[in-house]
Design a protein around this motif. Structure first.
Motif, PDB file in Angstrom:
ATOM      1  N   MET A  86      -4.429  14.808   1.574  1.00 41.74           N
ATOM      2  CA  MET A  86      -3.524  13.684   1.445  1.00 41.74           C
ATOM      3  C   MET A  86      -3.484  12.887   2.748  1.00 41.74           C
ATOM      4  O   MET A  86      -3.468  11.661   2.707  1.00 41.74           O
ATOM      5  CB  MET A  86      -2.176  14.215   1.005  1.00 41.74           C
ATOM      6  N   HIS A  87      -3.480  13.569   3.889  1.00 42.05           N
ATOM      7  CA  HIS A  87      -3.479  12.836   5.161  1.00 42.05           C
ATOM      8  C   HIS A  87      -4.808  12.106   5.372  1.00 42.05           C
ATOM      9  O   HIS A  87      -4.821  10.975   5.861  1.00 42.05           O
ATOM     10  CB  HIS A  87      -3.249  13.801   6.324  1.00 42.05           C
ATOM     11  N   VAL A 138      -7.932   7.210   5.663  1.00 40.96           N
ATOM     12  CA  VAL A 138      -9.131   6.453   5.287  1.00 40.96           C
ATOM     13  C   VAL A 138      -8.741   5.127   4.644  1.00 40.96           C
ATOM     14  O   VAL A 138      -9.373   4.093   4.889  1.00 40.96           O
ATOM     15  CB  VAL A 138     -10.024   7.295   4.350  1.00 40.96           C
ATOM     16  N   THR A 139      -7.690   5.149   3.846  1.00 44.85           N
ATOM     17  CA  THR A 139      -7.225   3.909   3.208  1.00 44.85           C
ATOM     18  C   THR A 139      -6.818   2.879   4.252  1.00 44.85           C
ATOM     19  O   THR A 139      -7.238   1.721   4.199  1.00 44.85           O
ATOM     20  CB  THR A 139      -6.042   4.202   2.274  1.00 44.85           C
ATOM     21  N   VAL A 140      -6.022   3.304   5.219  1.00 45.59           N
ATOM     22  CA  VAL A 140      -5.572   2.379   6.261  1.00 45.59           C
ATOM     23  C   VAL A 140      -6.754   1.932   7.122  1.00 45.59           C
ATOM     24  O   VAL A 140      -6.886   0.751   7.459  1.00 45.59           O
ATOM     25  CB  VAL A 140      -4.476   3.024   7.132  1.00 45.59           C
ATOM     26  N   ALA A 182      -6.147 -13.047   4.916  1.00 47.86           N
ATOM     27  CA  ALA A 182      -7.110 -12.044   5.370  1.00 47.86           C
ATOM     28  C   ALA A 182      -6.393 -10.882   6.062  1.00 47.86           C
ATOM     29  O   ALA A 182      -6.756  -9.722   5.881  1.00 47.86           O
ATOM     30  CB  ALA A 182      -8.129 -12.688   6.308  1.00 47.86           C
ATOM     31  N   GLY A 183      -5.370 -11.169   6.816  1.00 42.48           N
ATOM     32  CA  GLY A 183      -4.612 -10.120   7.485  1.00 42.48           C
ATOM     33  C   GLY A 183      -3.728  -9.330   6.543  1.00 42.48           C
ATOM     34  O   GLY A 183      -3.347  -8.190   6.829  1.00 42.48           O
ATOM     35  N   ALA A 184      -3.405  -9.918   5.403  1.00 45.61           N
ATOM     36  CA  ALA A 184      -2.552  -9.226   4.432  1.00 45.61           C
ATOM     37  C   ALA A 184      -3.264  -8.033   3.804  1.00 45.61           C
ATOM     38  O   ALA A 184      -2.600  -7.111   3.318  1.00 45.61           O
ATOM     39  CB  ALA A 184      -2.101 -10.196   3.346  1.00 45.61           C
ATOM     40  N   MET A 185      -4.587  -8.019   3.831  1.00 44.48           N
ATOM     41  CA  MET A 185      -5.316  -6.874   3.277  1.00 44.48           C
ATOM     42  C   MET A 185      -4.943  -5.586   3.996  1.00 44.48           C
ATOM     43  O   MET A 185      -4.780  -4.542   3.371  1.00 44.48           O
ATOM     44  CB  MET A 185      -6.829  -7.095   3.393  1.00 44.48           C
ATOM     45  N   ALA A 186      -4.803  -5.644   5.307  1.00 41.27           N
ATOM     46  CA  ALA A 186      -4.431  -4.453   6.068  1.00 41.27           C
ATOM     47  C   ALA A 186      -3.022  -4.001   5.710  1.00 41.27           C
ATOM     48  O   ALA A 186      -2.749  -2.803   5.622  1.00 41.27           O
ATOM     49  CB  ALA A 186      -4.546  -4.723   7.558  1.00 41.27           C
ATOM     50  N   VAL A 211      -0.376   1.072   0.352  1.00 47.67           N
ATOM     51  CA  VAL A 211      -1.023   2.049  -0.527  1.00 47.67           C
ATOM     52  C   VAL A 211      -1.046   3.419   0.131  1.00 47.67           C
ATOM     53  O   VAL A 211      -0.792   4.445  -0.518  1.00 47.67           O
ATOM     54  CB  VAL A 211      -2.443   1.579  -0.904  1.00 47.67           C
ATOM     55  N   ALA A 212      -1.327   3.475   1.425  1.00 45.58           N
ATOM     56  CA  ALA A 212      -1.343   4.752   2.124  1.00 45.58           C
ATOM     57  C   ALA A 212       0.040   5.399   2.137  1.00 45.58           C
ATOM     58  O   ALA A 212       0.166   6.613   1.960  1.00 45.58           O
ATOM     59  CB  ALA A 212      -1.853   4.564   3.545  1.00 45.58           C
ATOM     60  N   LEU A 213       1.065   4.605   2.333  1.00 41.07           N
ATOM     61  CA  LEU A 213       2.423   5.152   2.294  1.00 41.07           C
ATOM     62  C   LEU A 213       2.765   5.679   0.908  1.00 41.07           C
ATOM     63  O   LEU A 213       3.411   6.725   0.769  1.00 41.07           O
ATOM     64  CB  LEU A 213       3.437   4.099   2.717  1.00 41.07           C
TER      65      LEU A 213
END
Length: 68
Positions: A1-2, A7-9, A48-52, A58-60
């Motif tokens: 999970m971690h 990886v997502t972030v 473009a910055g909103a993707m991060a 999603v990671a949270l």
């Protein structure tokens, strides 16, 4: 999970940085030729910055939903 959350972030941050770099380069060049493109360039940079930010959300969600 971690690992999945990390990886997502990481991947979304990498993609956002790449998109910001390319859009910034093209935006600065086009703004130098036509100053009316400035507002559009700023909007593209924000999206473009909103993707991060979406990757962080999603990671949270991955982390909080799997720890129950």
């Amino acid at each position: 999970m971690h690992l999945g959350a990390g990886v997502t972030v990481g991947l979304t941050g990498l993609a956002a940085g790449y998109a910001t770099g390319i859009a910034g380069d093209v935006g600065v060049r086009s703004t130098a030729q036509q100053p009316r493109f400035f507002v559009g360039m700023i909007l593209i940079q924000v999206f473009a910055g909103a993707m991060a930010l979406y990757g962080l959300i999603v990671a949270l969600l991955l982390y909080t939903l799997t720890t129950k």
